[in-house]
Motif scaffolding. Structure first.
Motif, PDB file in Angstrom:
ATOM      1  N   ILE A   1       0.866  -1.181   0.000  1.00  0.00           N
ATOM      2  CA  ILE A   1       0.000   0.000   0.000  1.00  0.00           C
ATOM      3  C   ILE A   1       0.900   1.228   0.000  1.00  0.00           C
ATOM      4  N   SER A   2       0.670   2.146  -0.932  1.00  0.00           N
ATOM      5  CA  SER A   2       1.477   3.364  -0.989  1.00  0.00           C
ATOM      6  C   SER A   2       0.581   4.576  -1.184  1.00  0.00           C
ATOM      7  N   PHE A   3       0.990   5.709  -0.623  1.00  0.00           N
ATOM      8  CA  PHE A   3       0.251   6.953  -0.816  1.00  0.00           C
ATOM      9  C   PHE A   3       1.065   8.113  -0.253  1.00  0.00           C
ATOM     10  N   TRP A   4       0.655   9.310  -0.629  1.00  0.00           N
ATOM     11  CA  TRP A   4       1.223  10.548  -0.100  1.00  0.00           C
ATOM     12  C   TRP A   4       0.230  11.149   0.887  1.00  0.00           C
ATOM     13  N   PHE A   5       0.756  11.748   1.944  1.00  0.00           N
ATOM     14  CA  PHE A   5      -0.144  12.408   2.895  1.00  0.00           C
ATOM     15  C   PHE A   5       0.485  13.687   3.429  1.00  0.00           C
TER      16      PHE A   5
ATOM     17  N   PHE B   1       5.650  10.482   1.749  1.00  0.00           N
ATOM     18  CA  PHE B   1       5.289   9.282   1.009  1.00  0.00           C
ATOM     19  C   PHE B   1       5.485   8.079   1.921  1.00  0.00           C
ATOM     20  N   VAL B   2       4.423   7.316   2.131  1.00  0.00           N
ATOM     21  CA  VAL B   2       4.499   6.182   3.054  1.00  0.00           C
ATOM     22  C   VAL B   2       4.047   4.912   2.344  1.00  0.00           C
ATOM     23  N   VAL B   3       4.703   3.803   2.679  1.00  0.00           N
ATOM     24  CA  VAL B   3       4.387   2.497   2.108  1.00  0.00           C
ATOM     25  C   VAL B   3       4.341   1.464   3.221  1.00  0.00           C
ATOM     26  N   GLY B   4       3.289   0.632   3.206  1.00  0.00           N
ATOM     27  CA  GLY B   4       3.234  -0.550   4.049  1.00  0.00           C
ATOM     28  C   GLY B   4       3.333  -1.774   3.152  1.00  0.00           C
TER      29      GLY B   4
ATOM     30  N   GLY C   1      -6.487  16.309   7.018  1.00  0.00           N
ATOM     31  CA  GLY C   1      -5.305  16.551   6.215  1.00  0.00           C
ATOM     32  C   GLY C   1      -5.584  16.250   4.760  1.00  0.00           C
ATOM     33  N   SER C   2      -4.536  15.980   3.997  1.00  0.00           N
ATOM     34  CA  SER C   2      -4.668  15.720   2.565  1.00  0.00           C
ATOM     35  C   SER C   2      -4.038  14.376   2.222  1.00  0.00           C
ATOM     36  N   LEU C   3      -4.676  13.660   1.283  1.00  0.00           N
ATOM     37  CA  LEU C   3      -4.178  12.385   0.782  1.00  0.00           C
ATOM     38  C   LEU C   3      -4.113  12.451  -0.738  1.00  0.00           C
ATOM     39  N   ALA C   4      -3.133  11.783  -1.319  1.00  0.00           N
ATOM     40  CA  ALA C   4      -2.992  11.784  -2.772  1.00  0.00           C
ATOM     41  C   ALA C   4      -2.347  10.491  -3.249  1.00  0.00           C
ATOM     42  N   ASN C   5      -2.748  10.060  -4.443  1.00  0.00           N
ATOM     43  CA  ASN C   5      -2.092   8.987  -5.192  1.00  0.00           C
ATOM     44  C   ASN C   5      -1.958   7.699  -4.372  1.00  0.00           C
ATOM     45  N   MET C   6      -3.071   7.180  -3.906  1.00  0.00           N
ATOM     46  CA  MET C   6      -3.060   5.923  -3.153  1.00  0.00           C
ATOM     47  C   MET C   6      -3.089   4.746  -4.116  1.00  0.00           C
ATOM     48  N   GLN C   7      -2.163   3.813  -3.931  1.00  0.00           N
ATOM     49  CA  GLN C   7      -2.054   2.626  -4.773  1.00  0.00           C
ATOM     50  C   GLN C   7      -1.994   1.384  -3.897  1.00  0.00           C
ATOM     51  N   ILE C   8      -2.706   0.322  -4.299  1.00  0.00           N
ATOM     52  CA  ILE C   8      -2.673  -0.949  -3.585  1.00  0.00           C
ATOM     53  C   ILE C   8      -2.321  -2.047  -4.575  1.00  0.00           C
TER      54      ILE C   8
END
Length: 204
Positions: free
Chosen positions: A10-14, A77-80, A131-138
């Motif tokens: 799981i990846s996304f920007w916050f 940018f965070v990834v699990g 807050g803000s979230l962008a470009n979430m990919q799974i």
């Protein structure tokens, strides 16, 4: 979502000031009964946590405490990632936390679940991400470290890096549509889409 077996990324920007990033629900009962209903969570001001849900075991949280605040209004940018033998957290392209873990992901990640982004409904009143979230990919695969770093260096508007493993892609740029081809379109609630969503973003 087409998640099965023992791999997920799981990846996304916050850009944040507080609260949960991503939560899921298998049913109303299990959501209310399980204490730890998150896949990814931000605990202000500096803790990230990743919660793979392993069959027969339950939630297996991994925590990372950043030496600096993650709730200062900057984009991150965070990834699990879970690859069947370890759970990992990446922050801005770097591996920052890892823990040995084995087992298959619980079928609760399958298509009959509700996936909630920035919302946790077990509390009264419900909690919304501030807050803000962008470009979430799974992905239903474990991306390599080089693929994760490539996503980071693509920047906040970058495209997915592995189309075969992609099961959901929400750019969150004006709508909650899924652009992966799997049609996991969302229904936005209490969301404000903005034109200047890159504000405060610094390219890597």
């Amino acid at each position: 979502l087409r998640i099965s077996g023992n791999t997920i990324t799981i990846s996304f920007w916050f850009k944040s000031t507080e609260q949960s990033l991503l939560a899921y629900q298998g049913s109303t009962e299990s959501f209310l009964e399980v204490d730890g209903d998150y896949i990814m969570r931000l605990t202000p001001p500096n803790q990230l946590s990743f919660y793979p849900y392993i069959s027969g075991t339950g939630f297996e949280p991994l925590y990372y405490n950043s030496p600096t605040s993650l709730t200062n209004g900057n984009w991150n940018f965070v990834v699990g990632r879970y690859n069947g033998s370890a759970e990992d957290i990446f922050l801005n392209g770097a591996l920052v936390a890892s823990n040995t873990l084995t087992g298959n992901l619980n079928p609760g990640y399958a298509a009959d679940t509700h996936l909630w982004i920035g919302y946790v409904g077990k509390y009264t009143p419900p909690l919304y991400f501030n807050g803000s979230l962008a470009n979430m990919q799974i992905y239903n695969i474990s991306l390599s470290q080089s693929e994760i770093q490539a996503l980071y260096h693509e920047g906040i508007g970058g495209a997915p890096t592995n189309l075969q493993g992609l099961v959901a892609w929400w750019p969150l740029n004006g709508n909650a549509n899924d652009y992966s081809g799997d049609d996991n379109n969302g229904a936005p609630t209490n969301v404000m889409f903005v034109n200047n969503w890159r504000q405060g973003y610094t390219p890597p």
